[in-house]
Write a protein that holds these residues in place. Structure first.
Motif, PDB file in Angstrom:
ATOM      1  N   UNK A  75     -74.174 -21.052 -71.550  1.00 31.52           N
ATOM      2  CA  UNK A  75     -73.080 -20.196 -71.110  1.00 31.52           C
ATOM      3  C   UNK A  75     -72.769 -20.529 -69.655  1.00 31.52           C
ATOM      4  N   UNK A  76     -71.543 -20.891 -69.407  1.00 36.28           N
ATOM      5  CA  UNK A  76     -71.153 -21.276 -68.052  1.00 36.28           C
ATOM      6  C   UNK A  76     -71.390 -20.120 -67.088  1.00 36.28           C
ATOM      7  N   UNK A  77     -72.014 -20.438 -65.991  1.00 34.14           N
ATOM      8  CA  UNK A  77     -72.283 -19.437 -64.959  1.00 34.14           C
ATOM      9  C   UNK A  77     -71.084 -19.364 -64.027  1.00 34.14           C
ATOM     10  N   UNK A  78     -70.508 -18.175 -63.882  1.00 31.95           N
ATOM     11  CA  UNK A  78     -69.359 -17.983 -63.013  1.00 31.95           C
ATOM     12  C   UNK A  78     -69.815 -17.551 -61.620  1.00 31.95           C
ATOM     13  N   UNK A  79     -69.328 -18.250 -60.626  1.00 32.07           N
ATOM     14  CA  UNK A  79     -69.675 -17.938 -59.236  1.00 32.07           C
ATOM     15  C   UNK A  79     -68.589 -17.024 -58.681  1.00 32.07           C
ATOM     16  N   UNK A  80     -68.692 -15.742 -59.011  1.00 30.30           N
ATOM     17  CA  UNK A  80     -67.624 -14.799 -58.682  1.00 30.30           C
ATOM     18  C   UNK A  80     -67.442 -14.617 -57.187  1.00 30.30           C
ATOM     19  N   UNK A  81     -68.543 -14.715 -56.438  1.00 30.03           N
ATOM     20  CA  UNK A  81     -68.474 -14.618 -54.974  1.00 30.03           C
ATOM     21  C   UNK A  81     -68.945 -15.948 -54.412  1.00 30.03           C
TER      22      UNK A  81
ATOM     23  N   UNK B 192     -76.837 -18.184 -52.760  1.00 27.84           N
ATOM     24  CA  UNK B 192     -77.404 -18.602 -54.037  1.00 27.84           C
ATOM     25  C   UNK B 192     -76.364 -19.286 -54.916  1.00 27.84           C
ATOM     26  N   UNK B 193     -75.073 -19.046 -54.647  1.00 28.79           N
ATOM     27  CA  UNK B 193     -74.033 -19.813 -55.339  1.00 28.79           C
ATOM     28  C   UNK B 193     -74.117 -21.278 -54.921  1.00 28.79           C
ATOM     29  N   UNK B 194     -74.323 -21.510 -53.618  1.00 30.91           N
ATOM     30  CA  UNK B 194     -74.542 -22.882 -53.143  1.00 30.91           C
ATOM     31  C   UNK B 194     -75.750 -23.497 -53.853  1.00 30.91           C
ATOM     32  N   UNK B 195     -76.842 -22.709 -53.922  1.00 27.95           N
ATOM     33  CA  UNK B 195     -78.067 -23.236 -54.524  1.00 27.95           C
ATOM     34  C   UNK B 195     -77.878 -23.487 -56.017  1.00 27.95           C
ATOM     35  N   UNK B 196     -77.158 -22.588 -56.692  1.00 30.68           N
ATOM     36  CA  UNK B 196     -76.918 -22.757 -58.121  1.00 30.68           C
ATOM     37  C   UNK B 196     -76.166 -24.048 -58.394  1.00 30.68           C
TER      38      UNK B 196
ATOM     39  N   UNK C  78     -87.376 -12.406 -62.417  1.00 25.42           N
ATOM     40  CA  UNK C  78     -87.695 -13.429 -63.421  1.00 25.42           C
ATOM     41  C   UNK C  78     -86.744 -14.622 -63.292  1.00 25.42           C
ATOM     42  N   UNK C  79     -85.454 -14.332 -63.098  1.00 25.52           N
ATOM     43  CA  UNK C  79     -84.470 -15.404 -62.933  1.00 25.52           C
ATOM     44  C   UNK C  79     -84.780 -16.244 -61.697  1.00 25.52           C
ATOM     45  N   UNK C  80     -85.064 -15.582 -60.589  1.00 28.51           N
ATOM     46  CA  UNK C  80     -85.312 -16.299 -59.342  1.00 28.51           C
ATOM     47  C   UNK C  80     -86.596 -17.119 -59.414  1.00 28.51           C
ATOM     48  N   UNK C  81     -87.621 -16.576 -60.094  1.00 29.96           N
ATOM     49  CA  UNK C  81     -88.866 -17.330 -60.256  1.00 29.96           C
ATOM     50  C   UNK C  81     -88.625 -18.597 -61.076  1.00 29.96           C
ATOM     51  N   UNK C  82     -87.852 -18.453 -62.158  1.00 25.62           N
ATOM     52  CA  UNK C  82     -87.559 -19.615 -62.995  1.00 25.62           C
ATOM     53  C   UNK C  82     -86.714 -20.640 -62.234  1.00 25.62           C
TER      54      UNK C  82
ATOM     55  N   UNK D 280     -78.587 -20.821 -63.643  1.00 25.09           N
ATOM     56  CA  UNK D 280     -78.182 -19.628 -62.889  1.00 25.09           C
ATOM     57  C   UNK D 280     -79.291 -19.263 -61.922  1.00 25.09           C
ATOM     58  N   UNK D 281     -79.080 -19.566 -60.654  1.00 27.25           N
ATOM     59  CA  UNK D 281     -80.024 -19.182 -59.606  1.00 27.25           C
ATOM     60  C   UNK D 281     -79.421 -18.120 -58.704  1.00 27.25           C
ATOM     61  N   UNK D 282     -78.453 -17.377 -59.248  1.00 28.05           N
ATOM     62  CA  UNK D 282     -77.714 -16.401 -58.449  1.00 28.05           C
ATOM     63  C   UNK D 282     -78.497 -15.109 -58.233  1.00 28.05           C
ATOM     64  N   UNK D 283     -78.427 -14.606 -57.037  1.00 28.83           N
ATOM     65  CA  UNK D 283     -78.833 -13.230 -56.773  1.00 28.83           C
ATOM     66  C   UNK D 283     -77.652 -12.329 -57.123  1.00 28.83           C
TER      67      UNK D 283
END
Length: 712
Positions: free
Chosen positions: A504-510, A459-463, A588-592, A567-570
């Motif tokens: 807010x910047x989304x951080x891709x921690x993994x 999901x980081x790739x997808x984000x 809700x996040x994933x649906x959006x 942010x499309x992160x799981x």
């Protein structure tokens, strides 16, 4: 009474002067084949005639023998001798060894000519390989062998390489147990034990195609095209004692570097040397690694800089290069094809002009002692240096130094001797190497939920791809922003901000190691640097600059800014009422994210994602690998690999899925469930691939136990 066995009488052998010989029209050879007459003549001149000519007396009108003889078998030898006579290297009357057959016998001249060629058995290739090896052991050089047998030195090297394959495999080849192409594949390495081990494995599994053999033999090595190998240089690696596997029969791109530990040591040593050069410029800290992840500079202040001025000579050189480049482009603008010389020159000019684009930048000398730099390897194997970053803990000292600069200090150019003397670095360079890939593990065929870490990486790739896609479609970005503003205004989701909207910047921690090099990451970075170069840093000036922008530019900038908040992160659900995300919030996040992906027409295949061993297939169970093959290629393809061990299955699956456009579930766009906003609808269970814990986790540093994500 037993009948006596009739004794065979062989034809007589005698020497006949060459001028008494003529070429017979009964020779069945009409088409040229084999080595040329010229090469055969040279071989006869070197070693004399190895095989006699087969001749018959020429009869006169009365059927009586004349003193002439025709040659029905041995025509190429006759022509070679004839050529030597024309070259004055052989006398016309030189005696030629001949086998004389009866002129009026039952066997015709045509039959003799045909038999000579049909009954001749070609040398087995293995005998030829070993013969070349014997000549080499007799201290003949590869060049000498090539000259003797009229072949290229490359052919000699190939045959010697084949003769050096494991004797056990040569015996298999001699018994027709493997093809010549398979034997050629094994010649990639000279490790006999490894060759025999691989042959045993591929022969048993049936996956014994030459390309599969080469891949297994080189899977523990690093390609010469790898940026680490290009950074160090194959010559330097070999000089340090490293072995390079080379394929003499296929294009190998420079081969494979076998000693990975040595390569990484050489990389670390050279990176440290480069870092010490950068540290001498006066930076407080230097971070060093072969590569940094995407977003490595997040949260750091970037210092402003200006390109160093060109000298008169440098400016003249730049103008001349640009003028020549422009003239060449205009000259061949309408041409169907550019000549090779012009194309080569254009490439040289582009490289020379690129050097001016990387001209050193000038930083504030007062800020350098409070900032740092990142040193890594670029994709082309060159040193990549990113200077001028201030950490949060250095902000106060940085602000004080900039507000009250040393009046005697002037601007300093990193890497030059101009300006103020650099301040000694506060701390030494830190060299960090990339982490090790966890070992492959055999797993059962059960289909369990995907590992949390893998889903986060996917999901980081997808984000990132979704951020890039949103930034490219300003109208969608505007809709997304208005949607956020409406939620804030009507649902009273307030926060301590002057305007109740923000990104807010989304951080891709993994993230997977290759994320930074993805097409989406490069696109975002290029666009961001383009805006940053045009945008003033002063807040008041920024407002005026934004007001002056046309509508299209404002929309494009808005889309770019909004994209950083996508942010499309799981992520793992907090089941204990803590500050983490809930199951409802995650759904809700994933649906959006799905709705946004449909709006921008996101296709992860077009975004550049491909299933590989490293990013998916080696991280899931055999059952999921087979399911992927079934979906993409059908049941018959899945049956081809269902008997393999997981490591081999993953590699074959990567090959089978190439070009299929298959995506794992986390990267697909979900179908529309209902026209209503999912934020107002009751929470539905998460998809099956998200409804469990770490499946087949290979990350030994994670202590979390598998858990049910769907439980809130």
């Amino acid at each position: 009474m037993a009948k006596a066995v009739q004794k065979i009488k062989l034809s007589l052998s005698r020497d006949i002067p060459f001028n008494k010989l003529v070429l017979s029209q009964s020779n069945v050879r009409r088409i040229k084949a084999g080595i040329s007459i010229e090469d055969l003549a040279e071989d006869i001149a070197r070693r004399s005639l190895l095989q006699s000519l087969n001749v018959r007396p020429v009869l006169d009108a009365d059927g009586q023998e004349t003193d002439m003889f025709e040659v029905p078998a041995g025509g190429r030898r006759y022509r070679a001798l004839e050529l030597l006579i024309k070259q004055k290297r052989l006398a016309k009357t030189a005696p030629i060894p001949c086998i004389v057959a009866d002129a009026g016998g039952e066997i015709s001249a045509e039959e003799d000519s045909l038999a000579e060629n049909v009954h001749r058995v070609a040398l087995h290739p293995l005998d030829q390989f070993r013969a070349f090896q014997t000549l080499r052991e007799q201290r003949k050089s590869e060049e000498e062998i090539a000259a003797i047998f009229f072949v290229s030195v490359g052919v000699v090297k190939q045959r010697l390489r084949l003769a050096a394959v494991s004797p056990k495999l040569l015996d298999v080849y001699a018994d027709d147990g493997m093809s010549l192409e398979q034997l050629m594949a094994f010649s990639v390495t000279d490790d006999h034990a490894r060759q025999e081990q691989v042959w045993e494995n591929v022969n048993r599994s049936g996956y014994d195609e030459p390309y599969q053999i080469r891949r297994v033999l080189t899977e523990r090595a690093v390609k010469a095209s790898d940026k680490r190998a290009r950074f160090v240089g194959v010559a330097a690696y070999e000089a340090a004692g490293g072995n390079v596997l080379r394929d003499l029969f296929e294009e190998d791109g420079g081969g494979w570097l076998e000693d990975i530990a040595l390569l990484e040591r050489l990389v670390a040593e050279r990176l440290r040397t480069e870092a010490e050069k950068i540290a001498a410029e006066g930076w407080k800290w230097i971070e060093v690694a072969p590569s940094f992840p995407y977003g490595y500079d997040h949260g750091l202040r970037r210092l402003e800089s200006e390109p160093a001025d060109l000298t008169v000579e440098e400016q003249a050189s730049l103008d001349a290069l640009q003028a020549e480049y422009t003239a060449l482009q205009e000259k061949y603008e309408d041409a169907d094809e550019i000549p090779d010389e012009a194309d080569t020159r254009l490439g040289e000019l582009e490289q020379a002009l690129a050097a001016f684009e990387d001209w050193p930048h000038i930083f504030d000398a007062a800020a350098i002692p409070h900032a740092g730099a990142f040193v890594s390897i670029d994709t082309d194997g060159t040193v990549q240096v990113a200077r001028g970053y201030v950490r949060g803990e250095d902000e106060a000292a940085f602000a004080a130094a900039v507000v009250e600069p040393d009046p005697e200090s002037g601007p300093a150019t990193p890497g030059s001797d101009d300006g103020a003397q650099p301040t000694a670095p506060v701390q030494g360079s830190v060299i960090t190497m990339a982490g090790q890939v966890p070992p492959d593990e055999e797993e059962d065929d059960a289909i369990r939920p995907l590992p949390d870490r893998l889903v986060i990486e996917l999901t980081a790739h997808r984000t990132l791809a979704l951020q890039d896609a949103v930034a490219a479609q300003p109208q969608v970005a505007m809709t997304a922003l208005l949607h956020k503003l409406c939620l804030d205004a009507f649902h009273r989701i307030c926060g301590p901000c002057c305007i109740e909207a923000g990104v807010r910047h989304v951080q891709l921690s993994i993230q997977a190691p290759e994320l930074k090099e993805s097409a989406s990451a490069r696109s975002i970075a290029t666009r961001h640097e383009g805006w940053r170069a045009d945008m003033p840093t002063d807040e008041a000036a920024l407002w005026d600059w934004l007001v002056a922008l046309d509508d299209a530019s404002r929309l494009a900038l808005l889309a770019h800014c909004v994209s950083f908040g996508v942010n499309a992160l799981f992520e793992k659900v907090d089941r204990h009422g803590g500050p983490g995300i809930t199951s409802h919030g995650l759904q809700r996040r994933l649906d959006q994210a799905d709705r946004l992906a449909r709006a921008v027409g996101l296709d992860m295949v077009e975004a550049g994602w491909r299933p590989t061993v490293d990013n998916y297939l080696g991280r899931v169970t055999k059952g999921r690998i087979l399911d992927a093959i079934r979906e993409a290629r059908g049941e018959s393809s899945a049956q081809l690999i269902d008997h393999l061990k997981k490591s081999e299955m993953a590699k074959e699956a990567e090959r089978l899925l190439e070009g299929a456009g298959w995506l794992p579930e986390p990267l697909r766009v979900a179908a529309v469930a209902s026209p209503s906003d999912s934020s107002d609808a009751p929470s539905e269970p998460l998809p099956e691939f998200l409804s469990g814990g770490d499946e087949a986790s290979t990350d030994g540093d994670e202590s979390e136990q598998p858990h049910a994500v769907a439980a809130e």
